[in-house]
Scaffold this active site. Structure first.
Site, PDB file in Angstrom:
ATOM      1  N   LYS A 191      37.276   7.258  79.254  1.00  0.00           N
ATOM      2  CA  LYS A 191      38.556   6.640  78.907  1.00  0.00           C
ATOM      3  C   LYS A 191      39.650   7.379  79.679  1.00  0.00           C
ATOM      4  O   LYS A 191      40.144   8.416  79.252  1.00  0.00           O
ATOM      5  CB  LYS A 191      38.768   6.740  77.387  1.00  0.00           C
ATOM      6  CG  LYS A 191      39.880   5.861  76.875  1.00  0.00           C
ATOM      7  CD  LYS A 191      41.156   6.673  76.796  1.00  0.00           C
ATOM      8  CE  LYS A 191      42.362   5.893  76.458  1.00  0.00           C
ATOM      9  NZ  LYS A 191      43.369   6.117  77.518  1.00  0.00           N
ATOM     10  N   GLU A 266      39.833  20.946  77.829  1.00  0.00           N
ATOM     11  CA  GLU A 266      40.712  21.471  78.892  1.00  0.00           C
ATOM     12  C   GLU A 266      42.128  21.062  78.502  1.00  0.00           C
ATOM     13  O   GLU A 266      42.543  19.928  78.741  1.00  0.00           O
ATOM     14  CB  GLU A 266      40.332  20.853  80.243  1.00  0.00           C
ATOM     15  CG  GLU A 266      38.917  21.174  80.713  1.00  0.00           C
ATOM     16  CD  GLU A 266      38.799  22.570  81.290  1.00  0.00           C
ATOM     17  OE1 GLU A 266      39.827  23.235  81.489  1.00  0.00           O
ATOM     18  OE2 GLU A 266      37.654  23.003  81.528  1.00  0.00           O
ATOM     19  N   CYS A 300      48.516  21.402  84.570  1.00  0.00           N
ATOM     20  CA  CYS A 300      48.247  22.311  83.447  1.00  0.00           C
ATOM     21  C   CYS A 300      48.314  23.760  83.886  1.00  0.00           C
ATOM     22  O   CYS A 300      48.482  24.640  83.053  1.00  0.00           O
ATOM     23  CB  CYS A 300      46.878  21.993  82.866  1.00  0.00           C
ATOM     24  SG  CYS A 300      45.616  21.929  84.126  1.00  0.00           S
ATOM     25  N   GLU A 397      55.501  23.710  77.157  1.00  0.00           N
ATOM     26  CA  GLU A 397      54.922  23.390  78.469  1.00  0.00           C
ATOM     27  C   GLU A 397      55.928  22.435  79.125  1.00  0.00           C
ATOM     28  O   GLU A 397      56.075  21.284  78.680  1.00  0.00           O
ATOM     29  CB  GLU A 397      53.546  22.728  78.260  1.00  0.00           C
ATOM     30  CG  GLU A 397      52.770  22.571  79.549  1.00  0.00           C
ATOM     31  CD  GLU A 397      51.405  21.903  79.339  1.00  0.00           C
ATOM     32  OE1 GLU A 397      51.199  21.229  78.309  1.00  0.00           O
ATOM     33  OE2 GLU A 397      50.561  22.041  80.232  1.00  0.00           O
TER      34      GLU A 397
HETATM   35  P1  NAP Z   1      47.471  13.417  76.218  1.00  0.00           P
HETATM   36  O1  NAP Z   1      48.585  12.669  75.641  1.00  0.00           O
HETATM   37  O2  NAP Z   1      46.739  14.369  75.360  1.00  0.00           O
HETATM   38  O3  NAP Z   1      46.474  12.306  76.813  1.00  0.00           O
HETATM   39  C1  NAP Z   1      45.299  12.652  77.492  1.00  0.00           C
HETATM   40  C2  NAP Z   1      44.286  11.542  77.311  1.00  0.00           C
HETATM   41  O4  NAP Z   1      43.964  11.453  75.927  1.00  0.00           O
HETATM   42  C3  NAP Z   1      44.786  10.163  77.732  1.00  0.00           C
HETATM   43  O5  NAP Z   1      43.705   9.425  78.253  1.00  0.00           O
HETATM   44  C4  NAP Z   1      45.225   9.575  76.403  1.00  0.00           C
HETATM   45  O6  NAP Z   1      45.209   8.176  76.389  1.00  0.00           O
HETATM   46  C5  NAP Z   1      44.138  10.116  75.509  1.00  0.00           C
HETATM   47  N1  NAP Z   1      44.461  10.090  74.090  1.00  0.00           N
HETATM   48  C6  NAP Z   1      45.639  10.332  73.485  1.00  0.00           C
HETATM   49  N2  NAP Z   1      45.504  10.168  72.135  1.00  0.00           N
HETATM   50  C7  NAP Z   1      44.206   9.838  71.918  1.00  0.00           C
HETATM   51  C8  NAP Z   1      43.437   9.517  70.763  1.00  0.00           C
HETATM   52  N3  NAP Z   1      43.957   9.505  69.550  1.00  0.00           N
HETATM   53  N4  NAP Z   1      42.128   9.190  70.927  1.00  0.00           N
HETATM   54  C9  NAP Z   1      41.574   9.179  72.135  1.00  0.00           C
HETATM   55  N5  NAP Z   1      42.246   9.451  73.274  1.00  0.00           N
HETATM   56  C10 NAP Z   1      43.545   9.794  73.161  1.00  0.00           C
HETATM   57  O7  NAP Z   1      47.888  14.274  77.483  1.00  0.00           O
HETATM   58  P2  NAP Z   1      48.720  13.794  78.739  1.00  0.00           P
HETATM   59  O8  NAP Z   1      50.140  13.850  78.375  1.00  0.00           O
HETATM   60  O9  NAP Z   1      48.163  12.548  79.283  1.00  0.00           O
HETATM   61  O10 NAP Z   1      48.337  14.954  79.775  1.00  0.00           O
HETATM   62  C11 NAP Z   1      49.063  16.092  79.945  1.00  0.00           C
HETATM   63  C12 NAP Z   1      48.396  17.267  79.251  1.00  0.00           C
HETATM   64  O11 NAP Z   1      47.094  17.496  79.798  1.00  0.00           O
HETATM   65  C13 NAP Z   1      49.157  18.552  79.464  1.00  0.00           C
HETATM   66  O12 NAP Z   1      49.249  19.277  78.274  1.00  0.00           O
HETATM   67  C14 NAP Z   1      48.300  19.291  80.477  1.00  0.00           C
HETATM   68  O13 NAP Z   1      48.478  20.679  80.456  1.00  0.00           O
HETATM   69  C15 NAP Z   1      46.936  18.873  80.081  1.00  0.00           C
HETATM   70  N6  NAP Z   1      45.982  19.072  81.168  1.00  0.00           N
HETATM   71  C16 NAP Z   1      45.063  20.062  81.061  1.00  0.00           C
HETATM   72  C17 NAP Z   1      44.181  20.304  82.097  1.00  0.00           C
HETATM   73  C18 NAP Z   1      43.157  21.395  81.987  1.00  0.00           C
HETATM   74  O14 NAP Z   1      42.220  21.388  82.771  1.00  0.00           O
HETATM   75  N7  NAP Z   1      43.277  22.327  81.066  1.00  0.00           N
HETATM   76  C19 NAP Z   1      44.222  19.521  83.238  1.00  0.00           C
HETATM   77  C20 NAP Z   1      45.182  18.513  83.343  1.00  0.00           C
HETATM   78  C21 NAP Z   1      46.051  18.296  82.278  1.00  0.00           C
HETATM   79  P3  NAP Z   1      46.544   7.299  76.674  1.00  0.00           P
HETATM   80  O15 NAP Z   1      46.875   7.500  78.089  1.00  0.00           O
HETATM   81  O16 NAP Z   1      46.110   5.927  76.399  1.00  0.00           O
HETATM   82  O17 NAP Z   1      47.579   7.830  75.730  1.00  0.00           O
END
Ligand code: NAP
Length: 495
Positions: A191, A266, A300, A397
């Protein structure tokens, strides 16, 4: 690389390419949602709708889980060498089409085209690496406690794996999960983020072209909560590999506990970037520009708090102003752009809010010459001086092109400020003193430490965090272990 902004015809040309998919990939077929519902994907640099994508939910997720489950035994039993060949063919196809895939990525995500090309290659490098590692999954023969027994271990695939990925690296984050999963013999239901589904679906297209059997890779987006609930509650799905925010990661981890799934998380970071007084300042600036401003500050591992020794902070700030003044804000497809838009309007509002609050709390903004384009989700790069540890921006962040500068007086204070966070993903240290390098890399509570280096991720190294940045590692030999179970076999009654 030189390039100019694509014309509308060229963008339309991309949408006629075979990899431009807007349906879900389930059981080897491209299908719309069962109710015909769709959602729009916008270009964050122009606000234009670039695609209308199948809006899937629980029904399609169950179909995808069934397809992955049906394909599991066949894929797990496919000899490692054959799995390796298919992964290698997938890598070759991605590299052969890297320019088009990079344009697609820029159009949906916003990052400058050179960076998008870098991401396509970076993601593909995990497929290449794990195509090689697939052949090196070894068990052990262990000395037994008595002569009538033999003990050995088998490494077996975890099973069906759910992969959920964010929008900031829409190609690489998915490749980083699918490649080790397939190398281990697992099948996947993916997804990708709804903001950026096209790069993920394009990877799916090339996987099928490369010979990945039907059902081994399934990809769908849409009704996020429904898909998430179906994946986390399914007893068939044995693992969730998630990259995204810490808040969502915690919620999904809790949801996975009902079926005791394995998880790899992650999550978000809050990287300190420490510049000691003896550092090579030009090298530190190279590292800071790369780690802070790449992807408009939306990574991230982005430097989030820049800790600079008091005796050099004025000089370092001026050098940063000079460097940053030369950066170009604009559409990632336009020649010369170095900083693109943020992903969404609410991301712009969040960054602006953090900056306004910091200024209210006593931080000072340093003027830079950038003009913000009239369309799209742009934030001009910014330097904030006089930031202190009690400000919200120190803990949050930032996820935008804002560098916060904080002075420190001595080594212990720098390490204390660096560790003062619940996150623990990446940290950076610039110094020319060997003792400081060694001590700091040991004392920083982070999964990754860059010493005199601002670009820290590659497929050969283990990427991942500690504390609330999650658990598990992607890339390297450790990345494969996350998709393997260890089975112990005790052979008794020998005579
Ligand atoms: P996010 O809101 O947590 O979303 C990430 C993914 O999770 C998206 O596909 C989102 O879908 C999905 N999602 C959200 N709520 C969900 C639920 N209830 N059930 C299933 N899936 C769900 O994060 P983001 O804003 O897209 O990404 C930024 C974050 O990712 C930052 O905090 C960044 O630091 C972190 N990140 C970490 C790494 C690492 O390797 N540690 C790498 C890259 C990014 P939708 O798009 O449909 O909402």
């Amino acid at each position: 690389m030189s390039h100019t902004a694509l014309t509308a015809e060229e963008i339309a040309g991309l949408s006629e390419q075979p990899f431009f998919k807007t349906d879900a990939l389930i059981a080897g077929c491209w299908q719309g949602s069962t109710d015909g519902d769709t959602f729009a994907v916008e270009n964050p640099a122009t606000d234009e709708v670039i695609a209308v994508v199948a809006n899937c939910g629980a029904i399609e997720t169950e179909q995808a889980i069934t397809a992955a489950s049906d394909a599991l035994a066949g894929w797990a039993q496919t000899p490692a060498k054959s799995r390796a060949k298919i992964l290698r063919a997938w890598f070759d196809l991605i590299i052969a089409n890297e320019q088009d895939l990079a344009r697609l990525l820029t159009i949906e995500q916003g990052k400058p085209l050179d960076e998008a090309l870098g991401e396509v290659r970076y993601g593909a490098s995990y497929i290449e690496w794990f195509s090689e590692e697939a052949k090196r999954i070894y068990g052990d023969v262990i000395p037994a406690p008595s002569t009538d027994k033999r003990i050995y271990t088998l490494k077996q695939p975890v099973g069906v794996v759910a992969c959920i990925t964010p929008w900031n690296f829409p190609s690489a984050m998915l490749a980083r999960k699918i490649a080790p999963a397939l190398a281990a013999g697992c099948t996947v239901v993916c997804k990708p983020a709804n903001e950026t589904p096209l790069s993920a679906l394009a990877l799916g297209h090339y996987a099928i072209e490369a010979g990945v059997p039907a059902g081994v890779i399934n990809i769908l987006c849409g009704k996020t909560q429904e898909i998430g609930a179906a994946l986390t509650s399914s007893p068939v799905v044995r693992k969730l590999s998630f990259t995204g925010s810490t808040a969502v990661g915690k919620m999904l981890t809790a949801a996975c506990s009902s079926t005791m799934k394995r998880t790899s998380m992650e999550l978000g970071g809050n990287a300190p970037f420490i510049v000691f007084a003896d550092a090579d300042l030009e090298a530190a600036l190279d590292g800071l520009m790369a780690s802070k401003f790449r992807n408009s500050g939306q990574t991230c591992v982005c430097a989030n708090r820049v800790l600079v020794a008091e005796e050099i902070i004025e000089q370092f700030t001026q050098m940063l102003v000079d460097r940053l003044s030369k950066s170009v804000l604009g559409n990632g497809l336009s020649q010369g752009t170095t900083i693109g838009p943020l992903i969404q309007k609410n991301a712009v509002a969040k960054v602006q809010g953090l900056v306004a609050k910091a200024i209210e709390q006593g931080a000072t903004s340093v003027n830079l010459p950038h003009q913000t384009p009239s369309t799209g989700n742009f934030v001009a790069p910014l330097i904030l001086k006089d930031v202190t540890a009690d400000m919200e921006i120190f803990d949050a962040e930032i996820f935008g092109p804002v560098a916060t500068l904080i002075g420190f007086d001595h080594y212990d204070q720098a390490i204390k400020l660096a560790n003062q966070t619940t996150a623990g993903l990446a940290a950076y240290v610039y110094t020319q003193d060997a003792s400081t390098m060694i001590k700091a890399s040991e004392q920083l509570e982070f999964g990754i430490v860059g010493v005199n280096e601002g670009i820290i991720s590659n497929e050969m190294a283990p990427f991942g965090g500690v504390k609330e940045s999650g658990h598990g590692r992607e890339g390297s030999k450790y990345g494969l272990e996350d998709y393997l179970e260890v089975k112990y076999v005790c052979l008794g009654g020998l005579h």
